[in-house]
Design a protein around this motif. Structure first.
Motif, PDB file in Angstrom:
ATOM      1  N   LYS A  73      43.568  -4.204 -13.658  1.00 39.04           N
ATOM      2  CA  LYS A  73      42.441  -3.541 -12.992  1.00 39.04           C
ATOM      3  C   LYS A  73      42.348  -3.988 -11.537  1.00 39.04           C
ATOM      4  CE  LYS A  73      40.718  -1.088 -16.381  1.00 39.04           C
ATOM      5  NZ  LYS A  73      40.689   0.404 -16.336  1.00 39.04           N
ATOM      6  N   GLY A  74      42.599  -5.269 -11.296  1.00 49.16           N
ATOM      7  CA  GLY A  74      42.552  -5.772  -9.927  1.00 49.16           C
ATOM      8  C   GLY A  74      43.604  -5.115  -9.048  1.00 49.16           C
ATOM      9  N   ILE A  75      44.824  -4.984  -9.574  1.00 50.17           N
ATOM     10  CA  ILE A  75      45.901  -4.342  -8.807  1.00 50.17           C
ATOM     11  C   ILE A  75      45.594  -2.873  -8.583  1.00 50.17           C
ATOM     12  CG2 ILE A  75      48.340  -3.689  -8.863  1.00 50.17           C
ATOM     13  CD1 ILE A  75      48.895  -6.306 -10.353  1.00 50.17           C
ATOM     14  N   GLU A  76      45.047  -2.217  -9.596  1.00 48.64           N
ATOM     15  CA  GLU A  76      44.667  -0.801  -9.438  1.00 48.64           C
ATOM     16  C   GLU A  76      43.618  -0.647  -8.342  1.00 48.64           C
ATOM     17  OE1 GLU A  76      43.378   0.335 -13.303  1.00 48.64           O
ATOM     18  OE2 GLU A  76      45.411   0.614 -14.098  1.00 48.64           O
ATOM     19  N   TYR A  77      42.658  -1.558  -8.301  1.00 48.62           N
ATOM     20  CA  TYR A  77      41.622  -1.512  -7.257  1.00 48.62           C
ATOM     21  C   TYR A  77      42.253  -1.644  -5.875  1.00 48.62           C
ATOM     22  CZ  TYR A  77      38.013  -3.328  -4.114  1.00 48.62           C
ATOM     23  OH  TYR A  77      37.206  -3.551  -3.026  1.00 48.62           O
ATOM     24  N   PHE A  78      43.123  -2.631  -5.692  1.00 50.52           N
ATOM     25  CA  PHE A  78      43.725  -2.856  -4.380  1.00 50.52           C
ATOM     26  C   PHE A  78      44.664  -1.719  -3.993  1.00 50.52           C
ATOM     27  CE2 PHE A  78      42.580  -7.381  -5.186  1.00 50.52           C
ATOM     28  CZ  PHE A  78      41.826  -7.566  -4.034  1.00 50.52           C
ATOM     29  N   THR A  79      45.345  -1.123  -4.972  1.00 51.46           N
ATOM     30  CA  THR A  79      46.193   0.039  -4.676  1.00 51.46           C
ATOM     31  C   THR A  79      45.340   1.215  -4.216  1.00 51.46           C
ATOM     32  OG1 THR A  79      47.768  -0.671  -6.384  1.00 51.46           O
ATOM     33  CG2 THR A  79      47.977   1.576  -5.567  1.00 51.46           C
TER      34      THR A  79
END
Length: 330
Positions: A73-79
């Motif tokens: 979820k964190g990587i999806e947010y930053f992407t």
């Protein structure tokens, strides 16, 4: 009360949404109520510092989500944040044209951008809510989004050098036909009361500042048609889509005054953004062939394409003179 906070809302507990809303309201209140209570021109250094503050808050929020919801979820947010931030940079050029067209002085531009943000928060919520409902109900909508992104990316490559003509813009013509518009600005007012040219009775008039605000809102709506499907192609979690969208937009509006002065240095960024759209859209169709790509891979490819476009632009335009102040002032 605790049970209510734990109730799910659009895929995430209500307390997560309330935390996000509290952060955004605090940022906007601090921006308007403390930093910019008076109309004044915002210089480049202040613009950079303010933007750095917004970016820091967005990164901290993303780190907090990473801790609360996990690495994916964190990587999806930053992407999503990176995609929205980059696509919105193209919006800066159009906003600069709008301010120049309506002769909006630098000291009033922040007022237009601030109230534009309020509209963006509402419009994006509506668009993302509709998108989430469609994706949840009809899974094939993601393929529609993917095809649309690929076509949009190809069109962006083909029309990278195209510049909008505001004089013939249909919305400008409609607003001037429907509204009574004053020939000049009246300070920072969006509407004023002045005598009717025939009856002489006081009536409400729109000022060019209101037309500029309407055009800024319309421009964001047009750009959202690209950016919202792009982030849905990364994640279908409405919370991740909306928070990454709003934090990116808040930071970019703060950075506007610095970017407007050097937008000519990012000549090749549009090509990089076009490739990002093609990649994100194509990724949806590759799922059935090679499986779902890891979020970290999508983030890496997106970051590499955007960084490549920025670095190539800065290298190719080295030594060029800054654009005229007229792009952002009367």
């Amino acid at each position: 009360m605790t049970d209510l906070l734990l109730l799910p809302f659009l895929g995430q507990p209500a307390w997560l949404w309330l935390t996000f809303v509290a952060v955004v309201v605090a940022l906007l209140a601090f921006d308007l109520g403390v930093l910019h209570r008076d109309d004044r021109a915002i210089e480049v250094n202040e613009s950079l510092l303010l933007s750095a503050g917004y970016i820091a808050v967005a990164v901290l929020f993303g780190g907090w989500l990473w801790w609360q919801l996990g690495a994916d979820k964190g990587i999806e947010y930053f992407t999503g944040y990176l995609i929205e931030k980059s696509l919105s940079m193209d919006n800066v050029f159009v906003i600069a044209l709008i301010f120049s067209f309506f002769a909006v002085p630098r000291e009033y531009q922040h007022r237009v951008l601030f109230w534009g943000i309020i509209g963006v928060v509402v419009l994006r919520a509506v668009m993302i809510g509709l998108g989430a409902a469609l994706v949840s109900e009809f899974s094939w909508v993601l393929y529609v989004f993917g095809g649309f992104l690929v076509l949009t990316g190809i069109k962006m490559l083909w029309m990278a050098d195209h510049h909008p003509d505001l004089e013939s813009n249909p919305l400008v013509r409609i607003l001037r036909r429907v509204l009574r518009v004053t020939p000049r600005l009246h300070g920072n007012a969006f509407v004023v009361r002045a005598p009717h040219p025939v009856s002489g009775r006081p009536v409400l008039w729109a000022t060019p500042l209101l037309l500029a605000l309407c055009m800024v809102e319309f421009t964001d709506l047009v750009f959202a048609v690209d950016s919202v499907p792009a982030i849905f192609a990364i994640t279908t979690d409405p919370f991740i889509v909306y928070t990454s969208n709003i934090f990116a937009i808040l930071g970019l509006r703060a950075l506007y005054f610095a970017l407007a002065a050097m937008i000519h240095r990012f000549t090749y960024l549009k090509y990089a953004l076009a490739l990002v759209l093609v990649f994100i859209g194509g990724k949806i169709f590759l799922v059935n062939i090679i499986g779902k790509l890891p979020p970290a891979f999508s983030l890496g490819v997106t970051a590499a394409l955007i960084a490549g476009g920025v670095l190539l632009s800065l290298w190719k335009t080295r030594g060029t003179r800054p654009v005229s102040e007229s792009a952002g002032s009367a």
